[in-house]
Design a protein around this motif. Structure first.
Motif, PDB file in Angstrom:
ATOM      1  N   GLY A 156       0.813  -1.206   0.000  1.00 36.71           N
ATOM      2  CA  GLY A 156       0.000   0.000   0.000  1.00 36.71           C
ATOM      3  C   GLY A 156       0.848   1.258   0.000  1.00 36.71           C
ATOM      4  O   GLY A 156       2.072   1.239  -0.181  1.00 36.71           O
ATOM      5  N   ALA A 157       0.161   2.385   0.220  1.00 37.93           N
ATOM      6  CA  ALA A 157       0.827   3.681   0.212  1.00 37.93           C
ATOM      7  C   ALA A 157       1.684   3.848   1.460  1.00 37.93           C
ATOM      8  O   ALA A 157       1.402   3.266   2.511  1.00 37.93           O
ATOM      9  CB  ALA A 157      -0.208   4.800   0.128  1.00 37.93           C
ATOM     10  N   MET A 158       2.721   4.664   1.341  1.00 41.92           N
ATOM     11  CA  MET A 158       3.654   4.867   2.447  1.00 41.92           C
ATOM     12  C   MET A 158       2.945   5.348   3.702  1.00 41.92           C
ATOM     13  O   MET A 158       3.225   4.871   4.811  1.00 41.92           O
ATOM     14  CB  MET A 158       4.718   5.886   2.031  1.00 41.92           C
ATOM     15  N   ALA A 159       2.015   6.282   3.549  1.00 39.10           N
ATOM     16  CA  ALA A 159       1.333   6.857   4.700  1.00 39.10           C
ATOM     17  C   ALA A 159      -0.128   6.434   4.796  1.00 39.10           C
ATOM     18  O   ALA A 159      -0.843   6.927   5.669  1.00 39.10           O
ATOM     19  CB  ALA A 159       1.417   8.387   4.643  1.00 39.10           C
ATOM     20  N   ILE A 169       4.075   6.913   8.961  1.00 37.61           N
ATOM     21  CA  ILE A 169       4.388   6.202   7.729  1.00 37.61           C
ATOM     22  C   ILE A 169       4.693   4.736   8.042  1.00 37.61           C
ATOM     23  O   ILE A 169       5.067   4.390   9.155  1.00 37.61           O
ATOM     24  CB  ILE A 169       5.574   6.858   6.984  1.00 37.61           C
ATOM     25  N   GLN A 170       4.541   3.894   7.017  1.00 36.19           N
ATOM     26  CA  GLN A 170       4.761   2.451   7.187  1.00 36.19           C
ATOM     27  C   GLN A 170       6.138   2.017   6.706  1.00 36.19           C
ATOM     28  O   GLN A 170       6.634   0.959   7.095  1.00 36.19           O
ATOM     29  CB  GLN A 170       3.683   1.668   6.428  1.00 36.19           C
ATOM     30  N   TYR A 171       6.741   2.790   5.845  1.00 34.84           N
ATOM     31  CA  TYR A 171       8.078   2.494   5.341  1.00 34.84           C
ATOM     32  C   TYR A 171       8.673   3.781   4.783  1.00 34.84           C
ATOM     33  O   TYR A 171       7.977   4.807   4.643  1.00 34.84           O
ATOM     34  CB  TYR A 171       8.048   1.395   4.272  1.00 34.84           C
TER      35      TYR A 171
END
Length: 245
Positions: A156-159, A169-171
């Protein structure tokens, strides 16, 4: 083929083909894990020996891009305290929380670098982000450069659907983060020295993207080789018969 009272006979086409394919694949996976272990061991050695390399002055030079080695670095700049990021799903001493990534605008350059100021607990309420104060005056900080905290698979999307600041954020996606900041963002993270001011819990080590070091890769290699040996033993055993005298 006969050995004493035992005779080995080749099986049918499909069992023979399956074994002929699986055995080299398992061996190759074992050597691949050994190679990954060697890479991680080299990174650990490079991290331990970083004090032997020249310190990078980010006010004068850009971060090295031709190597994955960590470098000690120093910089004078001003934190963008209103545009901080919280990297989710980071653990410390068995507790889940965030790594605080604060953009620092480098004095005298149209450039920004993310400063990992350490780990903070997430708390019981996921809807409430922890307080992350940052100085607003110009600061001089020291640390080491690497690729930043390890994260899991990028899905998915970073945020996600998060908006506003601080941004959860996830990454790390340097291009996406750079679009949200003022100034050109370096694709490196400066991890704040453990004894530096304005930081949180810091227990630095080499930044392995998968979150583990060479020991686990060696363990995986042993497992792959063991599976290959088991396959070979089963193949020989199943197709060997003891003949009557």
């Amino acid at each position: 083929m006969r050995i004493g009272r035992y005779r080995f006979r080749l099986p049918g086409v499909w069992p023979l083909l399956a074994t002929a394919i699986l055995f080299p694949v398992l061996i190759a996976l074992g050597f691949w894990q050994l190679d990954r272990a060697a890479q991680r061991a080299a990174l650990e050695d490079a991290y331990a020996s970083r004090d032997e390399r020249p310190t990078v002055d980010l006010n004068r030079d850009a971060p090295p891009t031709d190597t994955q080695l960590p470098y000690n670095a120093q910089v004078v700049g001003r934190y963008q305290a209103q545009r901080q990021l919280l990297l989710d799903n980071q653990t410390s001493q068995g507790e889940v929380g965030y790594h605080v990534l604060t953009p620092l605008r480098i004095h005298g350059r149209d450039a920004v670098i993310l400063v990992d100021r350490g780990w903070v607990p997430a708390g019981n309420d996921r809807d409430t982000l922890p307080p992350i104060p940052a100085p607003t005056e110009r600061v001089m900080i020291t640390g080491h450069l690497d690729d930043g905290p390890a994260t899991g698979i990028r899905l998915g999307a970073m945020a996600g659907e998060a908006q506003g600041w601080p941004l959860r954020i996830q990454y790390l996606d340097f291009d996406a983060i750079g679009q949200r900041l003022e100034g050109s963002l370096y694709h490196r993270v400066l991890r704040l020295d453990p004894d530096a001011e304005h930081g949180f819990r810091r227990d630095w080590g080499p930044a392995f993207r998968e979150g583990y070091g060479p020991e686990r890769n060696r363990g995986y290699a042993v497992q792959w080789f063991a599976l290959a040996a088991t396959l070979l033993i089963v193949f020989v055993t199943v197709n060997t018969r003891r003949e009557s005298p």
